[in-house]
Design a protein around this motif. Sequence first.
Motif, PDB file in Angstrom:
ATOM      1  N   ARG A 165       0.838  -1.203   0.000  1.00 15.85           N
ATOM      2  CA  ARG A 165       0.000   0.000   0.000  1.00 15.85           C
ATOM      3  C   ARG A 165       0.875   1.256   0.000  1.00 15.85           C
ATOM      4  N   MET A 166       1.910   1.267   0.855  1.00 16.62           N
ATOM      5  CA  MET A 166       2.766   2.445   0.939  1.00 16.62           C
ATOM      6  C   MET A 166       3.653   2.585  -0.297  1.00 16.62           C
ATOM      7  N   MET A 167       3.989   1.474  -0.938  1.00 18.48           N
ATOM      8  CA  MET A 167       4.677   1.567  -2.229  1.00 18.48           C
ATOM      9  C   MET A 167       3.782   2.268  -3.251  1.00 18.48           C
ATOM     10  N   ALA A 168       2.514   1.846  -3.314  1.00 21.98           N
ATOM     11  CA  ALA A 168       1.596   2.441  -4.288  1.00 21.98           C
ATOM     12  C   ALA A 168       1.366   3.918  -3.985  1.00 21.98           C
ATOM     13  N   GLU A 169       1.279   4.271  -2.708  1.00 20.69           N
ATOM     14  CA  GLU A 169       1.111   5.679  -2.344  1.00 20.69           C
ATOM     15  C   GLU A 169       2.317   6.503  -2.795  1.00 20.69           C
ATOM     16  N   ALA A 170       3.512   5.907  -2.690  1.00 26.32           N
ATOM     17  CA  ALA A 170       4.723   6.608  -3.125  1.00 26.32           C
ATOM     18  C   ALA A 170       4.861   6.610  -4.640  1.00 26.32           C
ATOM     19  N   GLY A 171       4.347   5.573  -5.297  1.00 32.36           N
ATOM     20  CA  GLY A 171       4.530   5.449  -6.737  1.00 32.36           C
ATOM     21  C   GLY A 171       3.566   6.255  -7.574  1.00 32.36           C
ATOM     22  N   GLY A 172       2.395   6.593  -7.023  1.00 34.25           N
ATOM     23  CA  GLY A 172       1.429   7.375  -7.778  1.00 34.25           C
ATOM     24  C   GLY A 172       2.002   8.690  -8.310  1.00 34.25           C
ATOM     25  N   PRO A 173       2.644   9.498  -7.456  1.00 31.72           N
ATOM     26  CA  PRO A 173       3.226  10.754  -7.948  1.00 31.72           C
ATOM     27  C   PRO A 173       4.325  10.553  -8.984  1.00 31.72           C
ATOM     28  N   LEU A 174       4.916   9.349  -9.038  1.00 28.57           N
ATOM     29  CA  LEU A 174       5.936   9.059 -10.048  1.00 28.57           C
ATOM     30  C   LEU A 174       5.313   8.622 -11.372  1.00 28.57           C
ATOM     31  N   ARG A 214       7.587  -4.321 -14.418  1.00 32.54           N
ATOM     32  CA  ARG A 214       8.490  -4.757 -13.347  1.00 32.54           C
ATOM     33  C   ARG A 214       7.666  -5.503 -12.316  1.00 32.54           C
ATOM     34  N   VAL A 215       8.339  -6.395 -11.584  1.00 34.17           N
ATOM     35  CA  VAL A 215       7.685  -7.119 -10.490  1.00 34.17           C
ATOM     36  C   VAL A 215       8.566  -7.018  -9.253  1.00 34.17           C
ATOM     37  N   THR A 216       7.924  -6.776  -8.109  1.00 38.89           N
ATOM     38  CA  THR A 216       8.624  -6.766  -6.833  1.00 38.89           C
ATOM     39  C   THR A 216       7.728  -7.462  -5.802  1.00 38.89           C
ATOM     40  N   ALA A 217       8.094  -7.389  -4.516  1.00 35.95           N
ATOM     41  CA  ALA A 217       7.329  -8.081  -3.476  1.00 35.95           C
ATOM     42  C   ALA A 217       7.312  -7.254  -2.207  1.00 35.95           C
ATOM     43  N   ASP A 218       6.249  -7.443  -1.415  1.00 34.84           N
ATOM     44  CA  ASP A 218       6.189  -6.755  -0.122  1.00 34.84           C
ATOM     45  C   ASP A 218       6.262  -7.744   1.028  1.00 34.84           C
ATOM     46  N   PHE A 219       6.550  -9.031   0.726  1.00 32.99           N
ATOM     47  CA  PHE A 219       6.528 -10.086   1.740  1.00 32.99           C
ATOM     48  C   PHE A 219       7.714 -11.010   1.493  1.00 32.99           C
ATOM     49  N   GLU A 220       8.548 -11.209   2.531  1.00 36.18           N
ATOM     50  CA  GLU A 220       9.793 -11.947   2.321  1.00 36.18           C
ATOM     51  C   GLU A 220       9.592 -13.440   2.124  1.00 36.18           C
ATOM     52  N   ASN A 221       8.384 -13.961   2.435  1.00 31.91           N
ATOM     53  CA  ASN A 221       8.161 -15.394   2.321  1.00 31.91           C
ATOM     54  C   ASN A 221       7.416 -15.800   1.058  1.00 31.91           C
ATOM     55  N   VAL A 222       7.306 -14.887   0.091  1.00 34.38           N
ATOM     56  CA  VAL A 222       6.852 -15.311  -1.241  1.00 34.38           C
ATOM     57  C   VAL A 222       7.844 -16.365  -1.742  1.00 34.38           C
ATOM     58  N   LEU A 259      10.999   1.858  -5.391  1.00 36.33           N
ATOM     59  CA  LEU A 259      10.405   1.899  -6.727  1.00 36.33           C
ATOM     60  C   LEU A 259      11.330   2.545  -7.743  1.00 36.33           C
ATOM     61  N   ARG A 260      12.049   3.567  -7.329  1.00 40.71           N
ATOM     62  CA  ARG A 260      13.018   4.180  -8.247  1.00 40.71           C
ATOM     63  C   ARG A 260      14.035   3.137  -8.704  1.00 40.71           C
ATOM     64  N   ALA A 261      14.531   2.330  -7.768  1.00 46.42           N
ATOM     65  CA  ALA A 261      15.509   1.302  -8.130  1.00 46.42           C
ATOM     66  C   ALA A 261      14.880   0.238  -9.020  1.00 46.42           C
ATOM     67  N   VAL A 262      13.701  -0.235  -8.637  1.00 46.48           N
ATOM     68  CA  VAL A 262      13.017  -1.294  -9.391  1.00 46.48           C
ATOM     69  C   VAL A 262      12.722  -0.842 -10.820  1.00 46.48           C
ATOM     70  N   CYS A 263      12.390   0.427 -10.998  1.00 48.66           N
ATOM     71  CA  CYS A 263      11.974   0.948 -12.305  1.00 48.66           C
ATOM     72  C   CYS A 263      13.078   1.682 -13.058  1.00 48.66           C
ATOM     73  N   ASP A 264      14.323   1.551 -12.598  1.00 48.21           N
ATOM     74  CA  ASP A 264      15.474   2.179 -13.263  1.00 48.21           C
ATOM     75  C   ASP A 264      15.356   3.701 -13.326  1.00 48.21           C
ATOM     76  N   LEU A 265      14.823   4.293 -12.278  1.00 45.49           N
ATOM     77  CA  LEU A 265      14.795   5.748 -12.142  1.00 45.49           C
ATOM     78  C   LEU A 265      15.956   6.173 -11.238  1.00 45.49           C
ATOM     79  N   PRO A 266      16.444   7.396 -11.365  1.00 43.57           N
ATOM     80  CA  PRO A 266      17.554   7.827 -10.497  1.00 43.57           C
ATOM     81  C   PRO A 266      17.169   7.736  -9.027  1.00 43.57           C
ATOM     82  N   LEU A 267      18.085   7.263  -8.191  1.00 48.45           N
ATOM     83  CA  LEU A 267      17.824   7.178  -6.763  1.00 48.45           C
ATOM     84  C   LEU A 267      17.711   8.575  -6.164  1.00 48.45           C
ATOM     85  N   GLY A 268      16.844   8.695  -5.160  1.00 42.12           N
ATOM     86  CA  GLY A 268      16.717   9.940  -4.431  1.00 42.12           C
ATOM     87  C   GLY A 268      17.629   9.954  -3.218  1.00 42.12           C
TER      88      GLY A 268
END
Length: 371
Positions: A13-22, A62-70, A282-291
């Motif tokens: 959820r917090m990833m999506a909240e951060a990713g919307g403005p991007l 891109r695909v990522t995960a929010d749970f270490e036991n996937v 998300l910047r790293a996952v999507c090849d955007l410059p790191l903040g």
Amino acid sequence: MHVGILGAGQLARMMAEAGGPLGLSFSFLDPSADACAGELGRLYVGQWDDSSALQALAECDRVTADFENVPAAVLARLAEQVAVRPPARAFAAGQDRLEEKALLEGLGIPVAPVAAVNTRPDLLAAVERIGLPAVLKTRRLGYDGKGQAVLESHEDLEPAWQRLGGQALILEGWIDFDFECAQTAVRSASGEVRCYPLTRTVHSDGILRLAASPAGVSAELAGQASAAVTTLLEALDYVGCLTLELFAAGSELIANEYAPRPHNSAHWTIEGAVTSQFENHLRAVCDLPLGSAAARGVALMFNWLGAMPERAKLLAVPGLAWHDYHKQPRPGRKVGHATLVAADQASLSEALEALKPLLDRDTAGLLGRLG
């Protein structure tokens, strides 16, 4: 760009909240139909190996995960069709505590003494070698204090075996630590690493309750933490955010475990850092410059468990930011957090004095453990 996330809990959820403005959009796969991130994208409900849902995620950019036991095998399967970040091997090593400790030790990162335990004789031999007190843990699927038992005397062995035996276990030597801390960092696909300030953490019953940054440690300890997490990121060819949990014992940091995802201990970065851990992941996952991972000041995060507190009085405290995860109340469940941010320690202490009388007795009592 469309990002698929395995898991749709509060981290997604917090990833999506951060990713919307991007300008990013999201799809999620989660076994739960009421997973709280589902409000912010397309939610596929199914098990981790659900073929139709995985095919939908494979069509993301891109695909990522929010749970270490996937299951790492699921991530490896997806990686044949789409860029999966972090890599499956980071999850595979972190999903087996024995492999995780071997990885860290092999990289020169200090860890507690550890032994594999599969039978009662194994347990007795491990206790003979490592000594007591010690912690008996499941090798897989334990988190937030689950799947473990503290052994203080030989009388504790049989009850612990009755509760945890019958599955692969480890015995881990007890660390007489001064405090716990966590180092969060982000690494890009090109190998750039940025470390957030070290965070001091307070746990109760194995669950994180408070996180304070900066951690108030020496430059030497902070350097140890950033060097250890950088070594780990590079060894895993990691892309995204990772947190290394640590015990501080005198002048040494001893690694406990790592999380291949954004982490509860770094939620303070949403308001307290120039770029939050979620945005940088998300910047790293999507090849955007790191903040920038620099702090904006000082921060103290409170984890809300079970049910959200009444917010009106708490929100009157200057500098307090509120996060409700939109999850149904349940004992022990992480349902939200709040972060107190100030320009300096004196200002934070002043705000905290106003906040303390409004906190429940348990939370207020834990503040003394921050040092």
